[in-house]
Structure formats: structure tokens, C-alpha cells
Design a protein around this motif. Structure first.
Motif, PDB file in Angstrom:
ATOM      1  N   PHE A  31       0.857  -1.196   0.000  1.00  0.00           N
ATOM      2  CA  PHE A  31       0.000   0.000   0.000  1.00  0.00           C
ATOM      3  C   PHE A  31       0.893   1.245   0.000  1.00  0.00           C
ATOM      4  O   PHE A  31       1.812   1.366   0.825  1.00  0.00           O
ATOM      5  CB  PHE A  31      -0.887  -0.032   1.246  1.00  0.00           C
ATOM      6  N   VAL A  32       0.623   2.153  -0.925  1.00  0.00           N
ATOM      7  CA  VAL A  32       1.374   3.415  -0.979  1.00  0.00           C
ATOM      8  C   VAL A  32       0.423   4.511  -0.511  1.00  0.00           C
ATOM      9  O   VAL A  32      -0.594   4.778  -1.168  1.00  0.00           O
ATOM     10  CB  VAL A  32       1.879   3.701  -2.414  1.00  0.00           C
ATOM     11  N   ASP A  33       0.746   5.121   0.614  1.00  0.00           N
ATOM     12  CA  ASP A  33      -0.128   6.147   1.187  1.00  0.00           C
ATOM     13  C   ASP A  33       0.133   7.470   0.456  1.00  0.00           C
ATOM     14  O   ASP A  33       1.125   8.163   0.732  1.00  0.00           O
ATOM     15  CB  ASP A  33       0.159   6.260   2.692  1.00  0.00           C
ATOM     16  N   LEU A  34      -0.770   7.803  -0.479  1.00  0.00           N
ATOM     17  CA  LEU A  34      -0.546   9.007  -1.297  1.00  0.00           C
ATOM     18  C   LEU A  34      -0.699  10.287  -0.467  1.00  0.00           C
ATOM     19  O   LEU A  34      -0.025  11.280  -0.718  1.00  0.00           O
ATOM     20  CB  LEU A  34      -1.517   9.027  -2.488  1.00  0.00           C
ATOM     21  N   GLN A  35      -1.614  10.237   0.542  1.00  0.00           N
ATOM     22  CA  GLN A  35      -1.798  11.418   1.403  1.00  0.00           C
ATOM     23  C   GLN A  35      -0.525  11.712   2.186  1.00  0.00           C
ATOM     24  O   GLN A  35      -0.132  12.866   2.356  1.00  0.00           O
ATOM     25  CB  GLN A  35      -2.927  11.183   2.426  1.00  0.00           C
ATOM     26  N   ALA A  36       0.112  10.627   2.634  1.00  0.00           N
ATOM     27  CA  ALA A  36       1.347  10.786   3.430  1.00  0.00           C
ATOM     28  C   ALA A  36       2.573  11.000   2.536  1.00  0.00           C
ATOM     29  O   ALA A  36       3.692  11.114   3.034  1.00  0.00           O
ATOM     30  CB  ALA A  36       1.548   9.552   4.306  1.00  0.00           C
ATOM     31  N   LYS A  37       2.339  11.037   1.209  1.00  0.00           N
ATOM     32  CA  LYS A  37       3.411  11.275   0.223  1.00  0.00           C
ATOM     33  C   LYS A  37       4.477  10.178   0.236  1.00  0.00           C
ATOM     34  O   LYS A  37       5.654  10.432  -0.025  1.00  0.00           O
ATOM     35  CB  LYS A  37       4.066  12.655   0.435  1.00  0.00           C
ATOM     36  N   ASP A  38       4.032   8.941   0.489  1.00  0.00           N
ATOM     37  CA  ASP A  38       4.968   7.801   0.399  1.00  0.00           C
ATOM     38  C   ASP A  38       5.603   7.725  -0.989  1.00  0.00           C
ATOM     39  O   ASP A  38       6.719   7.246  -1.148  1.00  0.00           O
ATOM     40  CB  ASP A  38       4.221   6.471   0.621  1.00  0.00           C
ATOM     41  N   GLN A  39       4.820   8.171  -2.007  1.00  0.00           N
ATOM     42  CA  GLN A  39       5.301   8.054  -3.391  1.00  0.00           C
ATOM     43  C   GLN A  39       6.457   8.998  -3.693  1.00  0.00           C
ATOM     44  O   GLN A  39       7.078   8.900  -4.746  1.00  0.00           O
ATOM     45  CB  GLN A  39       4.128   8.282  -4.377  1.00  0.00           C
ATOM     46  N   ARG A  40       6.706   9.932  -2.782  1.00  0.00           N
ATOM     47  CA  ARG A  40       7.812  10.895  -2.985  1.00  0.00           C
ATOM     48  C   ARG A  40       9.050  10.504  -2.183  1.00  0.00           C
ATOM     49  O   ARG A  40      10.055  11.214  -2.202  1.00  0.00           O
ATOM     50  CB  ARG A  40       7.349  12.303  -2.554  1.00  0.00           C
ATOM     51  N   LYS A  41       8.966   9.392  -1.450  1.00  0.00           N
ATOM     52  CA  LYS A  41      10.118   8.983  -0.640  1.00  0.00           C
ATOM     53  C   LYS A  41      11.209   8.424  -1.554  1.00  0.00           C
ATOM     54  O   LYS A  41      10.913   7.778  -2.568  1.00  0.00           O
ATOM     55  CB  LYS A  41       9.684   7.928   0.387  1.00  0.00           C
ATOM     56  N   PRO A  42      12.480   8.660  -1.196  1.00  0.00           N
ATOM     57  CA  PRO A  42      13.586   8.243  -2.084  1.00  0.00           C
ATOM     58  C   PRO A  42      13.520   6.765  -2.456  1.00  0.00           C
ATOM     59  O   PRO A  42      13.784   6.415  -3.605  1.00  0.00           O
ATOM     60  CB  PRO A  42      14.844   8.546  -1.262  1.00  0.00           C
ATOM     61  N   GLU A  43      13.127   5.906  -1.506  1.00  0.00           N
ATOM     62  CA  GLU A  43      13.125   4.466  -1.844  1.00  0.00           C
ATOM     63  C   GLU A  43      12.061   4.139  -2.909  1.00  0.00           C
ATOM     64  O   GLU A  43      12.268   3.266  -3.740  1.00  0.00           O
ATOM     65  CB  GLU A  43      12.976   3.573  -0.599  1.00  0.00           C
TER      66      GLU A  43
END
Ligand SMILES: N[C@@H](CCC(=O)N[C@@H](CS)C(=O)NCC(=O)O)C(=O)O
Length: 211
Positions: A31-43
């Protein structure tokens, strides 16, 4: 073989989720939490520099762009399951043609209309002229698809394929979002109903209800 699927419910990842379900391929879901901006994390950006889902990793190799993922899954797993035509066949040419047509020639007016007519978009960001033009183009595309489906009931004609599953899932959602009455496109509406009753589509609906 290992597949990791990065997703968020009710997003463009759903079409890949539907394809994985149609193919019944074991995979790990992240699960990628888009609200928490997981998609912008370097990994995550190492997997997809666009910072978007869907993204899949197959045996350590990342892949992004939903249309590319659909084609890859179809060619690698769909042929043996009877859901994708063999590479090099006439049906394969049709599958690529209609999958890309739906993404570009059907999807562009659908999303342009959505962005310029939806009440969820601030009024000052909407453009009525663009909305009107996009709606006319959308009707032209729907008429083309309706005529195609009128010939044998499926997009690739010989039988139900992942192209039908993918295009119907995006279009069904899109028509619902823009509240367009598509009942005059009788072949298309019958095909959407058939798509909706497939076990993979039902399973995806249930997964969304639980999310
Ligand atoms: N062209 C991409 C679009 C993917 C896309 O826009 N994904 C959205 C969710 S629907 C996303 O990840 N948005 C997060 C962001 O932009 O920060 C595809 O088809 O895979």
C-alpha cells in the motif's frame, strides 16, 4: 518469479489490480499512502522516478506506466491463460491497437471532459469550451467502440481478453464519474454489464469496499 505491486485503492492502480486478479497471479501488495506522500520517498522514487502508482517489481526489475504493465502481464502470463493473444498473431495486433486507442483516443477526451466539467474541480479552473469539445470527441469515441463491440461482443473479437477487462474498468469508472448516460450505446452497455459480473471485477469491488 516474484511480483510486488505498489498500489492505492481507487486509483489508476486498480486496472493493474484487476489484471492481476483476471490472471490469478500470486503477488505481494504494498500500500502506498498518497496522502502521506509515500510516493515521494527516495526508496519509492528509485522504483518509479515519477512518484506514481501503479508500479510493479518483477524479480527485482521495476516497471511503471499502467499501459506498459498491462501489455507486459498480458504477454508474459495471459497467453497461456487464454486472456491475451499470441505475439505475432492478427489478434495480438488488434489487442495492441485497441488498448492504446482506449488509452489515448478514448481516455484523452474522457479525462479532459472530467477536468473541465467536474464540480470537484474549482470553477475558475474549468473551461466550458474545452469541456464541450471533449464531450463531442468522447461521443465519437464511444460510437466507434460501440460499433466494434456490435460485431462480436468483444474488443479483440474472438473472445474476452485483458483488453476488454482493462478498457471496461477504466471506462465504467469514467462514465460513472462524469455521470454520462451511455444507454444509447447498447453494445457497449451490455459489454460493461458483462465486465462487471466477472469474478475478478467482483473481487476488486469487494476489496474496495473493505479498504
Ligand atoms: N500515466 C500513469 C499515471 C499514474 C498516476 O497518475 N497515478 C496517480 C494515482 S491515480 C498517482 O500516483 N498520483 C500520485 C502523485 O501524483 O503524487 C499510469 O497510467 O500509470
Amino acid at each position: 518469479m516474484s511480483i510486488t505491486f505498489y498500489y492505492n485503492p481507487m486509483s489508476s492502480a486498480s486496472r493493474v489490480q484487476l489484471t492481476l486478479a483476471e490472471l490469478d497471479i500470486p503477488h505481494e501488495k504494498v500500500f502506498v499512502d498518497l496522502q502521506a506522500k509515500d510516493q515521494r520517498k527516495p526508496e519509492f522514487l528509485k522504483l518509479n522516478p515519477n512518484g506514481k502508482i501503479p508500479t510493479i517489481v518483477v524479480d527485482g526489475q521495476p516497471m511503471f506506466e499502467s499501459i506498459a504493465i498491462q501489455i507486459y502481464l498480458g504477454e508474459r502470463y495471459g497467453v497461456e491463460r487464454g486472456l491475451w493473444p499470441a505475439v505475432g498473431s492478427r489478434e495480438h495486433m488488434q489487442a495492441l491497437t485497441w488498448l492504446c486507442w482506449a488509452q489515448v483516443s478514448l481516455g484523452t477526451p474522457l479525462f479532459t471532459y472530467m477536468h473541465n466539467a467536474s464540480e470537484q474541480v474549482p470553477a475558475e479552473a474549468r473551461n466550458a469550451v474545452q469541456a464541450e469539445r471533449a464531450l463531442a470527441e468522447l461521443h465519437e469515441a464511444l460510437a466507434i467502440l460501440d460499433a466494434r463491440l456490435g460485431e462480436t461482443g468483444n474488443i479483440v473479437h474472438d473472445k474476452w481478453t485483458l483488453v476488454d477487462a482493462d478498457v471496461s474498468s477504466v471506462l465504467g469508472w469514467g462514465l460513472y464519474m462524469i455521470k454520462l448516460d451511455a444507454s444509447k450505446y447498447t453494445h457497449l452497455t451490455a459489454w460493461l454489464e458483462r465486465a462487471d459480473s466477472r469474478p475478478a471485477a467482483r473481487a476488486l469491488r469487494e476489496a474496495h469496499q473493505q479498504a
